[in-house]
Write a protein that holds these residues in place. Sequence first.
Motif, PDB file in Angstrom:
ATOM      1  N   VAL A 192       0.840  -1.219   0.000  1.00 26.05           N
ATOM      2  CA  VAL A 192       0.000   0.000   0.000  1.00 26.05           C
ATOM      3  C   VAL A 192       0.873   1.267   0.000  1.00 26.05           C
ATOM      4  CG1 VAL A 192      -1.666   1.335   1.383  1.00 26.05           C
ATOM      5  CG2 VAL A 192      -2.010  -1.112   1.041  1.00 26.05           C
ATOM      6  N   ARG A 233       1.338   2.235  -3.457  1.00 25.49           N
ATOM      7  CA  ARG A 233       0.160   2.239  -4.324  1.00 25.49           C
ATOM      8  C   ARG A 233      -0.698   3.492  -4.167  1.00 25.49           C
ATOM      9  NH1 ARG A 233      -3.399  -2.890  -5.070  1.00 25.49           N
ATOM     10  NH2 ARG A 233      -4.292  -1.413  -6.517  1.00 25.49           N
ATOM     11  N   THR A 234      -0.611   4.125  -2.991  1.00 26.14           N
ATOM     12  CA  THR A 234      -1.469   5.287  -2.763  1.00 26.14           C
ATOM     13  C   THR A 234      -0.791   6.561  -3.290  1.00 26.14           C
ATOM     14  OG1 THR A 234      -2.490   6.643  -1.069  1.00 26.14           O
ATOM     15  CG2 THR A 234      -0.557   5.443  -0.399  1.00 26.14           C
ATOM     16  N   SER A 272      -1.490   9.525  -1.905  1.00 29.31           N
ATOM     17  CA  SER A 272      -1.319  10.407  -0.756  1.00 29.31           C
ATOM     18  C   SER A 272      -0.072  10.012   0.035  1.00 29.31           C
ATOM     19  CB  SER A 272      -2.547  10.314   0.157  1.00 29.31           C
ATOM     20  OG  SER A 272      -2.222  10.813   1.430  1.00 29.31           O
ATOM     21  N   ARG A 307      -0.744   9.007   3.641  1.00 30.33           N
ATOM     22  CA  ARG A 307      -1.213   7.619   3.724  1.00 30.33           C
ATOM     23  C   ARG A 307      -0.053   6.642   3.547  1.00 30.33           C
ATOM     24  NH1 ARG A 307      -6.433   8.205   0.031  1.00 30.33           N
ATOM     25  NH2 ARG A 307      -7.601   9.529   1.425  1.00 30.33           N
ATOM     26  N   SER A 308       0.905   6.999   2.691  1.00 30.57           N
ATOM     27  CA  SER A 308       2.090   6.148   2.509  1.00 30.57           C
ATOM     28  C   SER A 308       2.824   5.969   3.838  1.00 30.57           C
ATOM     29  CB  SER A 308       3.066   6.777   1.514  1.00 30.57           C
ATOM     30  OG  SER A 308       2.618   6.603   0.225  1.00 30.57           O
ATOM     31  N   ALA A 350       0.811   3.852   6.147  1.00 29.67           N
ATOM     32  CA  ALA A 350       0.849   2.445   5.731  1.00 29.67           C
ATOM     33  C   ALA A 350       2.152   1.797   6.176  1.00 29.67           C
ATOM     34  CB  ALA A 350       0.685   2.333   4.221  1.00 29.67           C
ATOM     35  N   GLY A 381      -2.211  14.039  -2.204  1.00 27.58           N
ATOM     36  CA  GLY A 381      -2.431  13.091  -3.296  1.00 27.58           C
ATOM     37  C   GLY A 381      -3.633  13.395  -4.165  1.00 27.58           C
ATOM     38  N   GLU A 415      -3.084  13.312  -7.974  1.00 31.92           N
ATOM     39  CA  GLU A 415      -2.752  11.983  -8.504  1.00 31.92           C
ATOM     40  C   GLU A 415      -1.512  12.030  -9.395  1.00 31.92           C
ATOM     41  OE1 GLU A 415      -5.990   9.748  -9.952  1.00 31.92           O
ATOM     42  OE2 GLU A 415      -7.087   9.921  -8.061  1.00 31.92           O
TER      43      GLU A 415
END
Lengths: 103, 174
Positions: B21, B24-25, B27, B30-31, B34, B82, B85
């Motif tokens: 993850v 993959r994200t 943001s 969020r990385s 994760a 993020g 994108e």
Amino acid sequence: MSIDLLLALITGAALFGVGIYGALSQTNLVMIMMGVELMLAGAMVNLVAFWRYLHPDNPAGQMFVLIVMTVMAIEMAVGFGVAIARFRAKGSVEMEEAVELKG
Amino acid sequence: MSAQTFFIGFFGLAAVWFGIVVFRTFSMVRSALALLFSQTALGAMFLSMQAEFLGVLQIMMMATEMSIMAIFMVMFMMDPGGLGEMDMTHQKRLSLSAGIVSFVAAVAVAVFVDWGPVAHTAPDAAQQTVDLGLELLGRSMLIFETAGVTILTAMIAATAVAIQPATWRSKHEH
């Protein structure tokens, strides 16, 4: 072979593989550091598993894990130091723009 | 299947999933989170393997380390949320191949090597901590001290690299 040992070694291999993918594919310095952290985490799982399932009576196995944790902390400290210097000099930590190490 | 095997597999899977993850994200916050969950799952896996001291140490260290990392992500990323994108990857195929090859090679070694007799019991948590303490202040003291001095050196080096150079300051103040 013990299924627990196999599970731990496969987890270590998977973390190492994901880490290599991240370290090679990302263009941002902080993301590259995250990849390296995952590779070191993979090594750490293997060390714990080897200590637990092969030599639980020898605490030197745990000692190796402490050394890997030290390496992780050092990597973070120096990496962020470089990131701050780079951001101050060029306004970005994108590694594709870093064709030379000059600050 | 014993409860220990189940939890080792469960937390191992969680660590690998959150590791995936991370990349993959879009943001960056969020990385970082994760990666924190991945490292925490690893700490829980250590606890499942009866390495209590290392498990607790891993969770405590990584919680701090990844929180700092999240702050740096917000500071340095062009798009920390993020929402844009942005694709910040290159040489994807090569990286994926390298990751898969190293995974397959490591699994092959794990499966085909004869690791010898497996120990079914480990010393209890208190005994482990005593043994590790005696190890650190006995046979491995030089290595332990070297690690301490290396961290100190890294702290000084990181501060020296990150500090504002006098030339930069004078250039931007006038």
